[in-house]
Design a protein around this motif. Sequence first.
Motif, short mmCIF file in Angstrom:
data_model
loop_
_atom_site.label_atom_id
_atom_site.label_comp_id
_atom_site.label_asym_id
_atom_site.label_seq_id
_atom_site.Cartn_x
_atom_site.Cartn_y
_atom_site.Cartn_z
N ARG A 163 0.84 -1.21 0.00
CA ARG A 163 0.00 0.00 0.00
C ARG A 163 0.87 1.25 0.00
O ARG A 163 0.62 2.19 -0.76
N GLY A 167 0.89 4.87 -3.08
CA GLY A 167 0.08 6.01 -2.69
C GLY A 167 -0.91 5.73 -1.57
O GLY A 167 -1.84 6.51 -1.36
N GLY A 168 -0.74 4.61 -0.88
CA GLY A 168 -1.66 4.29 0.20
C GLY A 168 -3.01 3.81 -0.29
O GLY A 168 -4.00 3.80 0.45
N GLN A 169 -3.07 3.40 -1.57
CA GLN A 169 -4.36 2.96 -2.12
C GLN A 169 -4.73 1.57 -1.60
O GLN A 169 -3.90 0.68 -1.54
N TYR A 173 -7.90 4.40 -6.84
CA TYR A 173 -8.23 5.80 -6.53
C TYR A 173 -8.79 6.00 -5.15
O TYR A 173 -9.32 7.07 -4.84
N HIS A 174 -8.68 5.00 -4.29
CA HIS A 174 -9.10 5.16 -2.90
C HIS A 174 -7.87 5.08 -2.01
O HIS A 174 -7.30 4.01 -1.82
N HIS A 175 -7.47 6.26 -1.52
CA HIS A 175 -6.26 6.36 -0.71
C HIS A 175 -6.65 6.38 0.76
O HIS A 175 -7.03 7.41 1.30
N ASN A 181 4.84 7.27 -4.11
CA ASN A 181 4.89 6.60 -5.41
C ASN A 181 6.27 5.99 -5.56
O ASN A 181 7.25 6.67 -5.83
#
Length: 313
Positions: A163, A167-169, A173-175, A181
């Motif tokens: 994760r 980007g912690g997704q 598109y859900h972070h 990155n």
Amino acid sequence: ASGAAHAVGVGTGTDALALSLTAAGIGAGDEVITSPLSAAYSALAIMMAGARPVFADIDPDRLTMSPELVDRAVTPRTRAILPVHLYGQPADMPALSDIAARRGLILIEDCCQAHLATAAGRPVGTWGLAGAFSFYPTKNLGALGDAGAVITNDEALAAKLRRLRNGGQTSRYHHAEFGVNSRLDEMQAAILRARLPRLAGWTSARRALAARYRARLGDTPVRVPPEFDAGHVYHLFPVLSPQRDALQARLRDAGIETLIHYPLAIPAQRAMAAVDPAPCPVATRVASEVLSLPLHPGLTPGEIDDVAAAFAG
Ligand SMILES: *Cc1c(COP(=O)(O)O)cnc(C)c1O
């Protein structure tokens, strides 16, 4: 090859270190003990995670962290030990992992110069929570550009790293959390996959060439650091001499290129002023004496003999 359960590809070796620390919950207010003699990225990665690098001086022969000095550097803020397997020689992992266990510290290994190395028979990177590798082109296993990876047996850490690098997704598109990155580029991954089967052969070649240097350099005035562990993979072949600069000039005149790893101990780097590093006299002296002789799997035994002969001449 390491036998670790998970390998998570990331953008660089530096990210592999920094993201491992972050994934382990290490950050602001924490101290991480590391080696003063290494690529500065080892310490910079600790700073990227928001923590403070604390330097434990090296053993003068092994050139990796002295376990006794690591033990003395522990404070109530210490959270982790980050040994570096410098030049391909494993640090004293049995002693360091004892300290980590006794003191309740996380162990994360900098394996960026130690692909396929073993410490006391056990693959580097598997002694503690995680091991960080770089595949920068000059490493023992190199891509054509930057690449890195973390190995771990900890399922939750591997998931957290996947994760963090993305980007912690948690889904597209859900972070859900902080992340960066740091993807492992697909082109580099393809090159690494193609080269990986040759790594064992390259490593044996490095070991054979290093043994030849040892045999040929016996009668010269340089000091050759001993091999402490048969799992050494000779990323580099360093020698030590108080007349290092004159020696380098003589080799240059003979057409032999050498490099210095590293001309400054990390605590002496201006970038470290902010962390108020303790002076490390052994690392400082080694930095003024060390010289890396040519070593890569494509060299011939005759070329090793030529380098050794240039010392005598
Ligand atoms: C190369 C290296 C790094 C950094 O790896 P990058 O892929 O260049 O970010 C860290 N530590 C050591 C010991 C290295 O040799």
